[in-house]
Motif scaffolding. Structure first.
Motif, mmCIF file in Angstrom:
data_model
loop_
_atom_site.group_PDB
_atom_site.id
_atom_site.type_symbol
_atom_site.label_atom_id
_atom_site.label_comp_id
_atom_site.label_asym_id
_atom_site.label_seq_id
_atom_site.Cartn_x
_atom_site.Cartn_y
_atom_site.Cartn_z
ATOM 1 N N PRO A 208 71.791 -88.190 -9.045
ATOM 2 C CA PRO A 208 71.509 -89.400 -9.820
ATOM 3 C C PRO A 208 72.212 -90.616 -9.217
ATOM 4 O O PRO A 208 73.296 -90.497 -8.625
ATOM 5 C CB PRO A 208 72.062 -89.079 -11.213
ATOM 6 C CG PRO A 208 72.051 -87.586 -11.280
ATOM 7 C CD PRO A 208 72.337 -87.115 -9.892
ATOM 8 N N LYS A 212 75.816 -97.237 -11.764
ATOM 9 C CA LYS A 212 75.264 -97.186 -13.119
ATOM 10 C C LYS A 212 74.781 -98.559 -13.592
ATOM 11 O O LYS A 212 73.853 -98.647 -14.388
ATOM 12 C CB LYS A 212 76.307 -96.620 -14.088
ATOM 13 C CG LYS A 212 76.677 -95.173 -13.811
ATOM 14 C CD LYS A 212 75.428 -94.285 -13.781
ATOM 15 C CE LYS A 212 75.736 -92.855 -13.382
ATOM 16 N NZ LYS A 212 74.511 -92.038 -13.244
ATOM 17 N N GLU A 215 71.459 -98.820 -12.075
ATOM 18 C CA GLU A 215 70.561 -97.874 -12.746
ATOM 19 C C GLU A 215 70.104 -98.442 -14.097
ATOM 20 O O GLU A 215 68.930 -98.303 -14.471
ATOM 21 C CB GLU A 215 71.252 -96.529 -12.959
ATOM 22 C CG GLU A 215 70.328 -95.481 -13.580
ATOM 23 C CD GLU A 215 71.006 -94.143 -13.777
ATOM 24 O OE1 GLU A 215 70.409 -93.127 -13.376
ATOM 25 O OE2 GLU A 215 72.120 -94.113 -14.339
ATOM 26 N N GLN A 230 64.436 -91.442 -17.096
ATOM 27 C CA GLN A 230 65.796 -91.251 -17.570
ATOM 28 C C GLN A 230 66.815 -91.376 -16.443
ATOM 29 O O GLN A 230 67.967 -91.709 -16.692
ATOM 30 C CB GLN A 230 65.933 -89.872 -18.231
ATOM 31 C CG GLN A 230 65.080 -89.734 -19.496
ATOM 32 C CD GLN A 230 65.242 -88.378 -20.139
ATOM 33 O OE1 GLN A 230 65.621 -87.415 -19.472
ATOM 34 N NE2 GLN A 230 64.962 -88.288 -21.424
ATOM 35 N N HIS A 231 66.376 -91.107 -15.225
ATOM 36 C CA HIS A 231 67.277 -91.181 -14.079
ATOM 37 C C HIS A 231 66.535 -91.727 -12.869
ATOM 38 O O HIS A 231 65.330 -91.551 -12.722
ATOM 39 C CB HIS A 231 67.849 -89.801 -13.714
ATOM 40 C CG HIS A 231 68.705 -89.208 -14.777
ATOM 41 N ND1 HIS A 231 69.977 -89.676 -15.063
ATOM 42 C CD2 HIS A 231 68.473 -88.176 -15.630
ATOM 43 C CE1 HIS A 231 70.492 -88.957 -16.047
ATOM 44 N NE2 HIS A 231 69.603 -88.044 -16.404
ATOM 45 N N ARG A 256 59.829 -87.880 -9.505
ATOM 46 C CA ARG A 256 61.086 -88.591 -9.292
ATOM 47 C C ARG A 256 60.861 -89.897 -8.553
ATOM 48 O O ARG A 256 60.021 -89.975 -7.663
ATOM 49 C CB ARG A 256 62.050 -87.737 -8.446
ATOM 50 C CG ARG A 256 62.671 -86.566 -9.162
ATOM 51 C CD ARG A 256 63.617 -85.829 -8.221
ATOM 52 N NE ARG A 256 64.376 -84.798 -8.903
ATOM 53 C CZ ARG A 256 65.294 -84.039 -8.315
ATOM 54 N NH1 ARG A 256 65.563 -84.214 -7.031
ATOM 55 N NH2 ARG A 256 65.956 -83.125 -8.991
#
Length: 423
Positions: A208, A212, A215, A230-231, A256
């Motif tokens: 991941p 952050k 993200e 979600q990721h 992904r």
């Protein structure tokens, strides 16, 4: 007759190679058209003199290697048939085991091994070239490991496909291509489902996104596009390349969005958000599923044409090629050769469809982010990192480019910038 056919095949390959050498190094003009000179798509505005020179040199040699590698594969399979190597592989396989499945596995390992040896020099030249121009940062041992993973994955895949294919040929000489295609549908979907979680991690480490804060911005963008993400995943590529990339892989719950760490290291947040918006378009507009549908339709046509061409070749040249029956596994190099030829012939069409989708994704991304400066500079940095040609020659674009040229992409963004400058 056999010797003459072999000489003609080698001569044809040499003439083909000379044509593309002349085309790429002496005929094709990769200069930016007059109307784009001085624009943000003109490489002279964002690359220095050395980068321009290296880009031109690297692109020419890399493109020549591309145009040589696929026909070299055809030549290899043709000579394997012509000089009786396929017949010898089958004899060795038959003498090694009394079990049919094991005989097929032994035949395949011999054919795969010889193909690996034959194509290794061109693959190594390509790797060495990318190292020379500082595109690749991958040590030889790591590169060799990837080559061996490729070998065993390809071998394992064909070990599943080939016994089924030749069993179908024996059961239905006239319809095997149709039944084979029907079985390929679930197999293709299954492999695409496995790709991000089983196959890709064999080559690189995925995890991941570590940043952050970034993200959060990307997931906010995904929420704006109604994407249930979600990721976001990043992949460790800095040990292998200086190039930048991001992509969408997989289908269903295994889909992904992936960023290379080189992209994270060299682009700022706004540039990355534009690239992420581009990738999100592929999800929103279901480009992956359209791509699968197109691939399956083309594979149906391809298998039918392979069936017709194999039968014709065995009837006309069976004695010379040491093939008495299409259903004999000795015909496998002929199957590979014809299939590769058809894929190469279809590549301008499949690339055109891909370029259309990529253009849609560029337009979607700029409409979502509305930051033309970040978009343009991200493409400029992609060009610099990969020493890409901004305006590739026509044949290169037709046969190699799954994305629009950087000239097309940056000029479209510049038009958007001009149009919305006063808003």
């Amino acid at each position: 007759m056999v010797r003459k056919m072999g000489v003609y095949a080698v001569l044809a390959f040499c003439l083909y190679g000379l044509f593309f050498y002349w085309y790429l190094f002496h005929f094709a003009d990769a200069a930016v058209p007059f109307e784009f000179e001085g624009s943000k798509a003109d490489p002279i505005t964002f690359l220095n003199g050395r980068e321009l020179s290296l880009s031109e040199e690297y692109s020419k040699v890399r493109n020549l290697l591309f145009f040589l590698s696929t026909p070299f594969e055809w030549l290899f399979y043709f000579l394997i048939l012509l000089f009786g190597f396929s017949k010898a592989f089958k004899r060795w396989a038959d003498s090694s085991s009394k079990y049919k499945l094991l005989q097929t596995a032994i035949y395949l390992i011999w054919l795969s091994f010889f193909a690996f040896l034959a194509t290794f020099p061109l693959n190594y030249i390509s790797y060495s070239l990318s190292k020379t121009y500082h595109i690749s940062t991958q040590p030889f041992a790591s590169w060799m490991k990837d080559e061996l993973i490729d070998f065993w994955l390809n071998y394992g895949t064909w070990l599943i496909i080939v016994p089924v294919l030749y069993w179908l040929m024996k059961k239905s000489q006239k319809r095997w291509w149709l039944y084979g295609w029907l079985l390929s549908i679930p197999f293709t979907l299954f492999m695409m489902f496995l790709q991000p979680v089983v196959i890709d991690p064999l080559y690189n480490d995925f995890y991941p996104l570590k940043n952050k804060e970034l993200e959060t911005k990307i997931l906010a963008l995904a929420d704006k596009a109604d994407i249930p993400a979600q990721h976001v995943f990043e992949v460790n590529m800095a040990d292998k390349t200086n190039s930048l990339n991001a992509y969408v892989a997989g289908i269903g719950s295994n889909a992904r969005i992936v960023l290379w760490d080189t992209t994270l290291n060299r682009l700022n947040d706004n540039q990355i958000l534009f690239i992420m918006a581009h990738e999100m378009c592929h999800y929103v507009e279901k480009h992956i599923y359209f791509g699968i549908a197109g691939y399956l339709l083309l594979s149906l046509l391809g298998l039918y044409l392979t069936y017709r061409l194999m039968n014709w070749a065995v009837r006309r040249y069976g004695n010379e090629l040491k093939i008495t029956d299409v259903r004999d596994i000795r015909s496998l190099p002929l199957f590979f050769m014809i299939l590769s030829m058809l894929l190469f012939a279809a590549s301008p069409l499949t690339n055109l469809a891909s370029r259309y989708q990529e253009t849609r994704a560029d337009k979607y991304a700029i409409e979502m982010t509305k930051n033309s400066e970040a978009a343009i500079t991200s493409f400029q940095e992609l060009t610099r990192s990969g020493l890409s040609q901004v305006n590739p020659p026509l044949l290169v674009k037709l046969f190699r480019y799954t994305h629009p040229s950087m000239l097309d992409r940056i000029s479209m963004l510049e038009e958007y910038e001009i149009k919305h400058r006063n808003e």
